[in-house]
Write a protein that holds these residues in place. Structure first.
Motif, PDB file in Angstrom:
ATOM      1  N   UNK A   1       0.805  -1.230   0.000  1.00 37.95           N
ATOM      2  CA  UNK A   1       0.000   0.000   0.000  1.00 37.95           C
ATOM      3  C   UNK A   1       0.833   1.273   0.000  1.00 37.95           C
ATOM      4  N   UNK A   2       1.986   1.230   0.643  1.00 38.86           N
ATOM      5  CA  UNK A   2       2.904   2.369   0.668  1.00 38.86           C
ATOM      6  C   UNK A   2       4.304   1.823   0.449  1.00 38.86           C
ATOM      7  N   UNK A   3       5.084   2.503  -0.395  1.00 45.21           N
ATOM      8  CA  UNK A   3       6.438   2.050  -0.701  1.00 45.21           C
ATOM      9  C   UNK A   3       7.394   3.233  -0.619  1.00 45.21           C
ATOM     10  N   UNK A   4       8.514   3.032   0.066  1.00 51.82           N
ATOM     11  CA  UNK A   4       9.582   4.026   0.082  1.00 51.82           C
ATOM     12  C   UNK A   4      10.540   3.726  -1.053  1.00 51.82           C
ATOM     13  N   UNK A   5      10.859   4.734  -1.862  1.00 50.89           N
ATOM     14  CA  UNK A   5      11.749   4.550  -3.001  1.00 50.89           C
ATOM     15  C   UNK A   5      12.575   5.819  -3.172  1.00 50.89           C
ATOM     16  N   UNK A   6      13.790   5.708  -3.648  1.00 49.63           N
ATOM     17  CA  UNK A   6      14.590   6.903  -3.911  1.00 49.63           C
ATOM     18  C   UNK A   6      14.017   7.684  -5.087  1.00 49.63           C
ATOM     19  N   UNK A   7      14.188   9.007  -5.040  1.00 48.11           N
ATOM     20  CA  UNK A   7      13.611   9.867  -6.068  1.00 48.11           C
ATOM     21  C   UNK A   7      14.049   9.463  -7.473  1.00 48.11           C
ATOM     22  N   UNK A   8      15.312   9.073  -7.624  1.00 47.00           N
ATOM     23  CA  UNK A   8      15.835   8.782  -8.955  1.00 47.00           C
ATOM     24  C   UNK A   8      15.150   7.570  -9.595  1.00 47.00           C
ATOM     25  N   UNK A   9      14.538   6.700  -8.784  1.00 45.64           N
ATOM     26  CA  UNK A   9      13.889   5.506  -9.327  1.00 45.64           C
ATOM     27  C   UNK A   9      12.443   5.757  -9.716  1.00 45.64           C
ATOM     28  N   UNK A  10      11.887   6.892  -9.345  1.00 45.52           N
ATOM     29  CA  UNK A  10      10.463   7.125  -9.558  1.00 45.52           C
ATOM     30  C   UNK A  10      10.057   7.161 -11.028  1.00 45.52           C
ATOM     31  N   UNK A  11      10.814   7.847 -11.923  1.00 48.33           N
ATOM     32  CA  UNK A  11      10.363   7.902 -13.320  1.00 48.33           C
ATOM     33  C   UNK A  11      10.165   6.532 -13.956  1.00 48.33           C
ATOM     34  N   UNK A  12      11.060   5.591 -13.667  1.00 45.84           N
ATOM     35  CA  UNK A  12      10.917   4.269 -14.262  1.00 45.84           C
ATOM     36  C   UNK A  12       9.633   3.591 -13.808  1.00 45.84           C
ATOM     37  N   UNK A  13       9.280   3.778 -12.547  1.00 46.81           N
ATOM     38  CA  UNK A  13       8.061   3.163 -12.029  1.00 46.81           C
ATOM     39  C   UNK A  13       6.816   3.845 -12.583  1.00 46.81           C
ATOM     40  N   UNK A  14       6.915   5.151 -12.835  1.00 46.36           N
ATOM     41  CA  UNK A  14       5.794   5.859 -13.456  1.00 46.36           C
ATOM     42  C   UNK A  14       5.571   5.345 -14.873  1.00 46.36           C
ATOM     43  N   UNK A  15       6.661   5.238 -15.645  1.00 44.62           N
ATOM     44  CA  UNK A  15       6.549   4.750 -17.013  1.00 44.62           C
ATOM     45  C   UNK A  15       6.000   3.329 -17.032  1.00 44.62           C
ATOM     46  N   UNK A  16       6.358   2.531 -16.017  1.00 48.38           N
ATOM     47  CA  UNK A  16       5.861   1.157 -15.945  1.00 48.38           C
ATOM     48  C   UNK A  16       4.402   1.086 -15.538  1.00 48.38           C
ATOM     49  N   UNK A  17       3.835   2.212 -15.100  1.00 48.92           N
ATOM     50  CA  UNK A  17       2.421   2.241 -14.764  1.00 48.92           C
ATOM     51  C   UNK A  17       2.072   1.611 -13.439  1.00 48.92           C
ATOM     52  N   UNK A  18       3.015   1.586 -12.485  1.00 54.11           N
ATOM     53  CA  UNK A  18       2.752   0.906 -11.217  1.00 54.11           C
ATOM     54  C   UNK A  18       2.591   1.884 -10.061  1.00 54.11           C
ATOM     55  N   UNK A  19       2.494   3.188 -10.358  1.00 54.43           N
ATOM     56  CA  UNK A  19       2.448   4.206  -9.323  1.00 54.43           C
ATOM     57  C   UNK A  19       1.168   5.028  -9.453  1.00 54.43           C
ATOM     58  N   UNK A  20       0.541   5.323  -8.326  1.00 50.20           N
ATOM     59  CA  UNK A  20      -0.686   6.120  -8.329  1.00 50.20           C
ATOM     60  C   UNK A  20      -0.402   7.609  -8.468  1.00 50.20           C
TER      61      UNK A  20
END
Length: 462
Positions: free
Chosen positions: A121-140
């Motif tokens: 439900x909640x995930x801690x991730x470094x800022x630099x990794x966020x774009x890849x997860x957005x492109x993958x469609x796994x982030x709200x």
């Protein structure tokens, strides 16, 4: 401490002039741009929220939130106190901590969990990794959920988890870039704290000349995020995106100037080529053979963990600049709380993440975890805090750090394949540093690898 450098086995300015940028810039028009990724994410979120999700705290019945984090560690009384406080405020919500490792491990596990419909439900991730997860469609998309909390952190901090004006996370901690150094030994060698990178190079020469066994710093080739930040400070933008196209550029004048700078120091043996946080590096730090670390405000806590007997001998100052009188820097490291697109309790998860990262109480409590909170409440509380244990005598440490945060006006965009760039760059730069190869070639080869990987991953590369 959220951002720590990864250990691995694997600054005088140059008068050389980089080649024309016409051969150094490559743009990538993506079949899956950030806008497309954002739209896909929004669609996933809508589906998740409409398929029986429990509502936010205080809604329809008890909610258990699965929280993947590497800052709030199970068994840590400070972490448990934070969770207990949230339970006290929200009796219908139970937060369960799961330690899943650093950013690479967490990102991989989140992608797998998304495919298996078992996302937390909640995930801690470094800022630099966020774009890849957005492109993958796994982030709200959290833009609406955090709108009332935007005043809880400054705009330059929210920008770390914002893409195309869409907010995908709540800031946890930040890394205002600073220069941490052995004040006693700088004084002993008669070296002033460098305000510019030219002064840094001169200080490196003076120190190593005075004692050939002593270096101003180590050259840790695998610290990709530092070299990207160093280039950004000089004016480079390694990735940029306008919603329709990517530009990848590690070979502009600014980037190559930083490559030349470090190659010169390595060639003259003014920095020691070795990774950080190895037993050898720790021993040299303890022995006063490595005298500084250009990193961020989290560096003192890391140094104290490996060299506690040197406490009281260090101080921190603003990062050296390329141009005298400048003060702007980017952030280095830090992490965000995101809500996976397939969270079963997305609304409650967003409320918890917002409380923890952007509320006055939550961000103040993060201080107990020995991190630098991104929220205003925690940031303001640092000004009343004791200095880091590494420099108990430097009572103005947090005042300096707070000013650095105000000066952190350089933004960085990370590409969707930053993981590929990180491994390629680190391996090649380490080989060049140890074998006398060209640092410029490393930057150029890394750029070509990034572009080839974008194309392989389905992006159209021009």
């Amino acid at each position: 401490m959220t951002h720590q450098p990864h250990s691995s086995t694997s600054r005088t300015t140059s008068s050389s002039t980089p080649n024309s940028l016409t051969t150094g810039r490559r743009s990538a028009t993506s079949r899956r741009t950030f806008l497309a990724g954002a739209a896909a994410t929004a669609g996933l979120t809508a589906t998740a929220c409409s398929s029986g999700n429990d509502s936010a705290a205080g809604g329809s019945g008890p909610v258990t939130l699965q929280f993947w984090t590497y800052s709030l560690k199970g068994g840590d009384p400070n972490a448990q106190a934070i969770v207990d406080r949230y339970h006290e405020l929200n009796p219908d919500v139970t937060v369960k901590l799961s330690e899943v490792g650093g950013t690479p491990e967490t990102a991989s596990k989140l992608l797998a969990a998304d495919r298996a419909d078992t996302a937390p439900d909640v995930v801690q991730i470094e800022y630099r990794a966020l774009p890849a997860l957005v492109v993958a469609g796994v982030v709200s998309d959290l833009t609406e959920q955090v709108s009332s909390a935007k005043s809880g952190a400054e705009d330059n901090i929210w920008s770390l988890c914002t893409l195309d004006d869409t907010v995908y996370g709540v800031p946890q901690d930040i890394g205002p870039m600073m220069f941490t150094y052995r004040k006693d030994l700088f004084d002993q060698y008669g070296v002033a704290v460098p305000a510019t990178w030219a002064e840094y190079a001169a200080a490196a020469e003076a120190i190593h000349t005075a004692d050939p066994s002593v270096y101003i710093a180590s050259f840790a080739a695998t610290q990709f995020e530092f070299f990207a930040a160093h280039a950004a400070q000089a004016g480079a933008k390694w990735w940029s995106n306008d919603g329709e196209s990517w530009t990848v550029n590690l070979t502009d004048d600014a980037s190559l100037a930083t490559a030349d700078f470090w190659q010169d120091l390595v060639r003259r043996d003014l920095v020691t080529v070795q990774p950080l946080l190895t037993p050898e590096w720790n021993a040299q730090v303890n022995a006063g053979k490595i005298l500084s670390w250009a990193a961020a405000a989290w560096a003192p806590s890391v140094l104290y963990s490996v060299a506690p007997d040197t406490a009281g001998k260090w101080e921190s100052a603003p990062l050296p600049q390329w141009t005298p009188g400048d003060s702007a820097v980017p952030f280095l490291g830090g992490s965000t709380y995101l809500v996976p697109a397939k969270s079963k309790h997305a609304e409650a998860a967003a409320e918890f993440a917002t409380w923890l990262g952007a509320s006055e109480e939550g961000s103040k409590l993060l201080l107990t975890l020995d991190i630098y909170p991104g929220g205003n409440g925690g940031r303001e509380a640092t000004l009343q805090s004791d200095p880091p244990r590494l420099m108990p005598q430097q009572t103005n440490f947090y005042e300096i750090a707070d000013q650095v945060i105000d000066d952190t006006t350089i933004t960085q965009t990370w590409g969707p394949n930053v993981n590929v760039a990180t491994s390629t760059f680190g391996d090649a730069l380490n080989e060049a540093a140890l074998g006398g190869g060209s640092f410029r070639d490393v930057y150029s080869r890394t750029q070509e690898t990034i572009i080839a990987d974008l194309e392989k991953s389905g992006f159209t590369v021009a």
